[in-house]
Design a protein around this motif. Structure first.
Motif, PDB file in Angstrom:
ATOM      1  N   GLY A  56      -3.473  -4.498  -4.841  1.00  7.44           N
ATOM      2  CA  GLY A  56      -2.396  -4.372  -5.815  1.00  7.44           C
ATOM      3  C   GLY A  56      -2.909  -4.329  -7.236  1.00  7.44           C
ATOM      4  O   GLY A  56      -2.384  -3.590  -8.077  1.00  7.44           O
ATOM      5  N   LEU A  62       4.440  -5.173  -4.350  1.00  5.22           N
ATOM      6  CA  LEU A  62       3.146  -5.205  -5.014  1.00  5.22           C
ATOM      7  C   LEU A  62       2.340  -6.436  -4.621  1.00  5.22           C
ATOM      8  O   LEU A  62       2.865  -7.559  -4.618  1.00  5.22           O
ATOM      9  CB  LEU A  62       3.353  -5.181  -6.532  1.00  5.22           C
ATOM     10  CG  LEU A  62       2.093  -5.269  -7.396  1.00  5.22           C
ATOM     11  CD1 LEU A  62       1.276  -3.987  -7.289  1.00  5.22           C
ATOM     12  CD2 LEU A  62       2.470  -5.554  -8.849  1.00  5.22           C
ATOM     13  N   THR A 105      -0.923  -1.054  -2.529  1.00  3.36           N
ATOM     14  CA  THR A 105       0.074  -1.050  -3.591  1.00  3.36           C
ATOM     15  C   THR A 105      -0.504  -0.725  -4.961  1.00  3.36           C
ATOM     16  O   THR A 105       0.249  -0.633  -5.939  1.00  3.36           O
ATOM     17  CB  THR A 105       0.802  -2.412  -3.657  1.00  3.36           C
ATOM     18  OG1 THR A 105      -0.166  -3.461  -3.847  1.00  3.36           O
ATOM     19  CG2 THR A 105       1.566  -2.679  -2.370  1.00  3.36           C
ATOM     20  N   SER A 137       1.768   7.145  -2.544  1.00  2.78           N
ATOM     21  CA  SER A 137       2.170   6.363  -1.381  1.00  2.78           C
ATOM     22  C   SER A 137       3.418   6.962  -0.749  1.00  2.78           C
ATOM     23  O   SER A 137       3.569   6.954   0.479  1.00  2.78           O
ATOM     24  CB  SER A 137       2.432   4.905  -1.791  1.00  2.78           C
ATOM     25  OG  SER A 137       1.239   4.265  -2.206  1.00  2.78           O
ATOM     26  N   GLY A 171      -0.604   1.756  -9.651  1.00  2.62           N
ATOM     27  CA  GLY A 171       0.646   1.325  -9.054  1.00  2.62           C
ATOM     28  C   GLY A 171       1.432   0.407  -9.977  1.00  2.62           C
ATOM     29  O   GLY A 171       2.660   0.519 -10.099  1.00  2.62           O
TER      30      GLY A 171
END
Length: 497
Positions: free
Chosen positions: A181, A223, A258, A265, A361
């Protein structure tokens, strides 16, 4: 061999990609602008030694390793214990390289700014000068050492422990997803073994391999979370509740990186669902439940699936998002604002490079960007401003439900409650409400606000769980569209519908 830069920064002054191209040029001029003392010796011999270090060629080794490693994205296997140690070795190198770049940026600013030479002309001379080349050599050596260490671990993994690969313990799995993440796009760009592949898991936590039929409900985490996040409370989680209320429904959990662009994605999720339907033609319905970023990834998959006219979209019955920042997350906007301020401060601007390390992200969460068009035309790792992002309307024919939460127990009409939201996402953003063309038109009866619930507890709250199960069980039979929006308070004995 010229090693690629690990973290891309679009500015010329701080761009390691530009540094790499400058290092390979055969410049022999001295950085006299920075060292005016006549007693300083010429460094031509040092330059020659640096050039010899830069000429070390590892192409043959890379070629050999390429034959034994298909990459996480191609293999589609969960991160193993051997992958974990290999990825950590490379990650440690990445950290050292980034620290070196930040130290150089600060060093450069401290030297040049007092002399009034902190501009493009002298910054370019710095790159060609002795000090800049020394920093470049340090980065190259660290990359070479780290890549060689990771390569040795990769060879060991592929040829010795391949048949006895141990899965990651749950605690390390959660750590790996946190790392993804924070810097997941960097892991992918550097082919780091820690990069999590997008996969579906069953309710037992094993990769989905069984033949499927009937109705499928897929949960998509947020996330820095993982498919394990939905199982934090044993025998009392949302997936189990859905299975109890609808025993014939199969519950699956998406696991993904993430830190990658949300739209990337979305593309992958769309293709994964099409592959799932192709391999299991007896699937009659697909329902998507996304928490936070997972809701945006689901919307992105639906957007591209509909755009590409994929068959799986026709089977989607319900989309439910829990605290998803459809119009952006407050925390990322604050972080970007603070970074911009730091970048303008003398002698502190170089510290803004720390902010560039966060994943793409996270950057996409700034305005809830779910389309490639929101970032592809830009240099670096940014997104279009709020007013210029491209709208992504909800597909027609799919029942959509939005859940928001608020820490405060005062009514939604309170501006403080709306702005604070669940501490990460405002109520209006979670409900898809916006004054401009980006508003997501969902009937009031399909919206629910849960007071006294924070962002992370949305997936564990009993009240939220009961409402989601009710929506899925009803499956569009009732006319929620004609009802008022739901307000649920912690002191209520039941959800007020």
């Amino acid at each position: 061999m010229s090693s690629p830069n690990l973290f891309y920064n679009p500015s010329v002054s701080d761009s390691s990609a530009q540094n790499d191209s400058n290092y390979t040029r055969n410049h022999h001029e001295l950085d006299a602008h920075f060292f005016s003392d006549a007693s300083v010796p010429l460094h031509s011999d040092w330059y020659e030694q640096i050039d010899q270090l830069e000429e070390i060629d590892m192409d043959e080794l890379v070629k050999l390793l390429a034959d034994t490693d298909d990459g996480n994205e191609a293999v589609k296997k969960p991160v193993s214990l051997a992958d974990f140690f290999e990825g950590l070795a490379q990650l440690a190198t990445m950290g050292v390289v980034e620290i070196t770049e930040i130290v150089e940026a600060i060093h450069r600013e401290v030297i040049l700014r007092p002399m009034g030479r902190f501009n493009d002309k002298h910054l370019n001379k710095w790159q060609r000068g002795f000090t800049g080349r020394i920093y470049g050599t340090i980065r190259r050596i660290m990359l070479m050492v780290g890549n060689n260490l990771a390569s040795i671990l990769r060879i060991y993994k592929n040829f010795i422990v391949q048949k006895t690969a141990q899965p990651l313990p749950d605690s390390l799995k959660k750590l790996v997803n946190v790392i993804n993440g924070v810097m997941g796009d960097h892991l992918v760009n550097n082919q780091n073994a820690l990069a999590v592949p997008m996969m579906l898991y069953n309710k037992d936590g094993s990769p989905q391999e069984e033949v499927l039929s009937g109705r499928i409900v897929i949960f998509c985490h947020g996330l820095c979370m993982s498919h394990l996040s939905w199982h934090a409370q044993e025998n009392n989680n949302l997936g189990d509740a859905v299975h109890v209320s609808q025993p014939d429904t199969t519950v699956l959990y998406l696991d993904y990186n993430t830190g990658r662009r949300i739209s990337r994605s979305g593309h992958k999720f769309s293709q994964l669902l099409q592959d799932l339907v192709d391999g299991n033609p007896d699937i009659s319905q697909i329902d998507l439940v996304g928490h936070s970023m997972g809701g945006l990834v689901s919307r992105s998959a639906l957007f591209y699936g509909e755009q590409e006219r994929l068959d799986w979209v026709k089977r989607v019955g319900n989309l439910i998002t829990l605290g998803s920042p459809h119009h952006g997350a407050v925390l990322e906007r604050i972080g970007n604002y603070v970074q911009d301020i730091i970048a303008k401060l003398p002698f502190a601007g170089s510290l803004a490079k720390l902010g560039d390390m966060r994943s793409a992200g996270i950057i996409d969460l700034r305005h809830g960007s779910i389309r490639d068009a929101d970032w592809q035309a830009l240099e670096g790792r940014s997104v279009l401003p709020q007013d210029f992002r491209h709208p992504a309307r909800l597909p027609s024919g799919i029942k959509t439900y939005f859940v928001a939460s608020a820490l405060l127990e005062t009514h939604y009409d309170s501006k403080v409650t709306d702005l604070l939201g669940d501490s990460l996402v405002s109520v209006a953003s979670a409900l898809g409400e916006d004054d401009a063309e980006h508003a997501l038109f969902v009937p009031d009866g399909h919206k629910a606000i849960f007071y006294g619930v924070n962002h992370m507890n949305l997936i564990h709250s009993r009240r939220v769980r009961e409402q989601v199960v009710e929506w899925l069980f009803d499956n569009g039979r009732s006319d929620y569209a004609g009802r008022p929006r739901i307000h649920s308070y912690p002191r209520s004995l039941a959800v007020a519908v």
